[in-house]
Design a protein around this motif. Structure first.
Motif, PDB file in Angstrom:
ATOM      1  N   ASP A   1      31.057 137.367  23.508  1.00 45.64           N
ATOM      2  CA  ASP A   1      31.720 136.576  24.549  1.00 45.64           C
ATOM      3  C   ASP A   1      33.082 136.121  24.038  1.00 45.64           C
ATOM      4  O   ASP A   1      33.165 135.171  23.262  1.00 45.64           O
ATOM      5  CB  ASP A   1      30.847 135.382  24.933  1.00 45.64           C
ATOM      6  CG  ASP A   1      31.307 134.750  26.250  1.00 45.64           C
ATOM      7  OD1 ASP A   1      32.394 135.115  26.739  1.00 45.64           O
ATOM      8  OD2 ASP A   1      30.565 133.904  26.773  1.00 45.64           O
ATOM      9  N   GLU A   2      34.119 136.816  24.442  1.00 46.16           N
ATOM     10  CA  GLU A   2      35.481 136.562  23.988  1.00 46.16           C
ATOM     11  C   GLU A   2      35.568 136.396  22.469  1.00 46.16           C
ATOM     12  O   GLU A   2      36.016 135.382  21.971  1.00 46.16           O
ATOM     13  CB  GLU A   2      36.037 135.320  24.689  1.00 46.16           C
ATOM     14  CG  GLU A   2      36.264 135.600  26.154  1.00 46.16           C
ATOM     15  CD  GLU A   2      36.839 134.394  26.872  1.00 46.16           C
ATOM     16  OE1 GLU A   2      37.739 133.774  26.285  1.00 46.16           O
ATOM     17  OE2 GLU A   2      36.391 134.117  27.985  1.00 46.16           O
TER      18      GLU A   2
ATOM     19  N   SER B   1      30.650 134.927  31.228  1.00 49.27           N
ATOM     20  CA  SER B   1      29.672 134.321  30.316  1.00 49.27           C
ATOM     21  C   SER B   1      28.306 134.214  30.974  1.00 49.27           C
ATOM     22  O   SER B   1      27.268 134.349  30.310  1.00 49.27           O
ATOM     23  CB  SER B   1      30.142 132.933  29.892  1.00 49.27           C
ATOM     24  OG  SER B   1      31.364 133.014  29.207  1.00 49.27           O
TER      25      SER B   1
HETATM   26 MG   LIG Z   1      33.170 132.473  29.432  1.00 48.86          MG
END
Ligand SMILES: [Mg+2]
Ligand SMILES: Nc1ncnc2c1ncn2[C@@H]1O[C@H](COP(=O)(O)OP(=O)(O)OP(=O)(O)O)[C@@H](O)[C@H]1O
Lengths: 282, 233
Positions: free
Chosen positions: B165-166, B45
């Motif tokens: 992000d994911e 991240s």
């Molecule tokens: Mg993360």
């Protein structure tokens, strides 16, 4: 346009919070306004009293009238002097009789000295200037004595200075409180919309765009608070008038507008500070 | 196009002054698809935040489409973000706006002319296969559908890089495959994709480039054969 809509939507979304913040601003400004009104009326009263500030130079008995007239003309040319009046013995007696009314008998068979009554221009009625003029008038040989209520003038001015200082101090304190309160309410609004703000930043909204609706919201609240404060102050003045029989003056249009503008500025400042702080942190 | 040069990131409030990223160097070419993998806390991240300039490197340089972390001004960052599309694990939708309202929001707040908005919105929703749910609120949508809304919002400004992000972190297998398929389509249309993920199955199922991080350092880069073959533009 969108900003204004967003700002108005904030009112709709949290009417209670908005009403609360407007009321607190109004009360801060109301306190400010009341004090301002007191200060305004003290000033008016002082002005009325000041207009009566007078220097009376008593003339020695037997001074030729030409000499008195010459002195009068000279004194009238002092830059501080508004006008000089010669009061003869007869006039002095007549004036004393009139002022004392039923006690006028006291003056039977008496004589009062003639005098030069000097009035000063507005702005030259402070103790220092008065004393300066008195000293010059005392310089005439034929002037026996000069009376000008020195202590009285000094006290009046002291009162006025205290009122002025207290006004500024209290005014600033109230303004600070109002700004803090509006800042706190805007901060709540900012936090309530923090998710929206973070998304706005993510998709590329500028800080100015994000800030604008809050600034508008703050200013609108400030204006509404200012108007409410004006109404409250007016009502308070009416109540005072009715029960205390004060002869109070209200703010004129210019001062009233200034008050509302001041409210708007407080709203703007408070919201700018709290939005700015939020934006800088994220 | 995207270039990390000896980037070290130490968060100001990090415990013991530990570096979240250490000496990270890599590039992403135009239209490339890159996975970022690695254990939790590895710095995935952080890399993405540096990329959309939510964070600045402690040392080194991040370059994205002509913007450099060294000299970018705060007021220039919105300009950069308008060229990026960003999606998260938790969708980041506004609950009080419909699907199309959420997509339109991204256009409204950057001053897109009102008349141009409806077209762009419906095109983006169609692209993610959600045209029929345009009027639904997030609360009325499944997780996969909500992520599609976020997807449409990220695409509506025609970004040159999609940062994810994911994006499938909260989704079941089927929804995950759906979102991944969308990412592939977007990539096929020319948009670079940078996707942080824990889902190694997804990584293995495709032959996209994969950068693996551990403790803030790159421990594997599938493009690193034999040297850096992808460069910034
Ligand atoms: Mg993360
Ligand atoms: N704002 C912050 N302040 C201090 N430390 C931070 C901050 N954000 C992240 N970190 C730390 O930096 C390191 C890397 O975090 P990062 O979020 O990049 O990891 P990640 O690879 O995305 O992990 P995950 O897979 O769990 O999402 C972690 O040790 C984390 O604790």
């Amino acid at each position: 346009m969108v900003s204004i809509q967003t700002a108005l939507a904030a009112f709709k979304r949290s009417p209670l919070l908005s009403a609360l913040s407007i009321t607190t601003i109004a009360f801060s400004l109301f306190a400010f306004g009341l004090f301002g009104l007191v200060a305004l009326n003290i000033r008016d009263a002082l002005q009325r009293v000041e207009e009566r500030v007078e220097i009376r130079a008593f003339v020695a008995d037997g001074t030729p009238i030409e000499q008195i007239t010459a002195a009068s003309d000279e004194i009238a040319k002092y830059p501080e002097v508004l006008k000089v009046e010669i009061v003869t013995q007869d006039q002095a007696l007549a004036r004393a009789r009139k002022e004392l009314g039923e006690f006028s008998d006291v003056f039977d068979g008496q004589f009062l000295p003639s005098s030069l009554d000097v009035k000063l221009k507005a702005g030259f009625r402070d103790p220092k200037t008065v004393r300066k003029v008195v000293d010059r008038v005392k310089g005439y040989d034929f002037v026996d004595d000069v009376r000008y209520g020195e202590e009285w003038i000094a006290q009046l001015y002291r009162l006025r200075n205290i009122a002025g200082a207290a006004g500024i101090a209290l005014g600033l304190a109230f303004a600070a409180v109002a700004i803090i309160i509006i800042g706190a309410t805007i901060r709540m609004a900012v936090l309530a919309r923090s998710r929206e703000i973070s998304i706005m930043r993510l998709v590329g909204a500028t800080d100015g765009f994000i800030r604008r609706p809050f600034l508008i919201e703050g200013s609108i609240k400030g204006v509404l608070g200012g108007l409410l404060a004006l109404v409250l102050t007016y009502l308070a003045m009416r109540v005072l008038d009715q029960y205390l029989h004060f002869q109070t003056a209200f703010f004129d249009r210019r001062l009233a507008t200034l008050g509302v503008v001041f409210g708007a500025l407080m709203g703007l400042l408070g919201s700018a500070v709290s939005v700015g702080r939020h934006l800088r942190r994220v | 196009m995207v270039r990390f040069q000896k980037v070290t990131k130490i968060y100001p409030r990090a415990a013991g002054g530990a570096a979240a990223l250490r000496d990270v160097t890599f590039g992403v070419a135009k239209g490339e698809f890159v996975f970022l993998t690695g254990p939790s806390g590895a710095g995935k991240s952080t890399i993405l935040k540096l990329l959309y300039m939510d964070e600045r490197p402690s040392s080194g340089e991040v370059r994205v489409s002509g913007f450099s972390s060294r000299d970018v001004k705060r007021r220039e960052i919105p300009e950069l973000r308008r060229k990026l599309g960003i999606i998260f694990q938790d969708f980041q939708l506004l609950e009080d706006r419909t699907a199309e309202g959420n997509v339109a929001f991204a256009l409204e707040v950057i001053g897109t002319p009102k008349s141009a908005i409806p077209n762009k919105v419906s095109r983006a929703l169609t692209q993610v296969g959600l045209a029929s749910k345009a009027r639904a609120y997030p609360g009325e949508l499944s997780g996969g559908e909500q992520q599609r809304v976020a997807f449409a919002r990220a695409l509506v400004n025609d970004p040159f890089v999609l940062i994810a992000d994911e994006p499938t972190g909260n989704l079941d297998e089927r929804a995950t495959r759906g979102i991944f398929q969308l990412l592939r389509e977007v990539n096929a249309a020319g948009t670079a994709v940078l996707m942080a993920t824990h889902n190694l199955e997804l990584v293995r199922s495709s032959d996209y480039r994969c950068i693996e991080l551990n403790h803030g350092e790159i421990v594997f880069d599938s493009a690193e054969v034999p040297a850096i073959s992808v460069e910034m533009d």
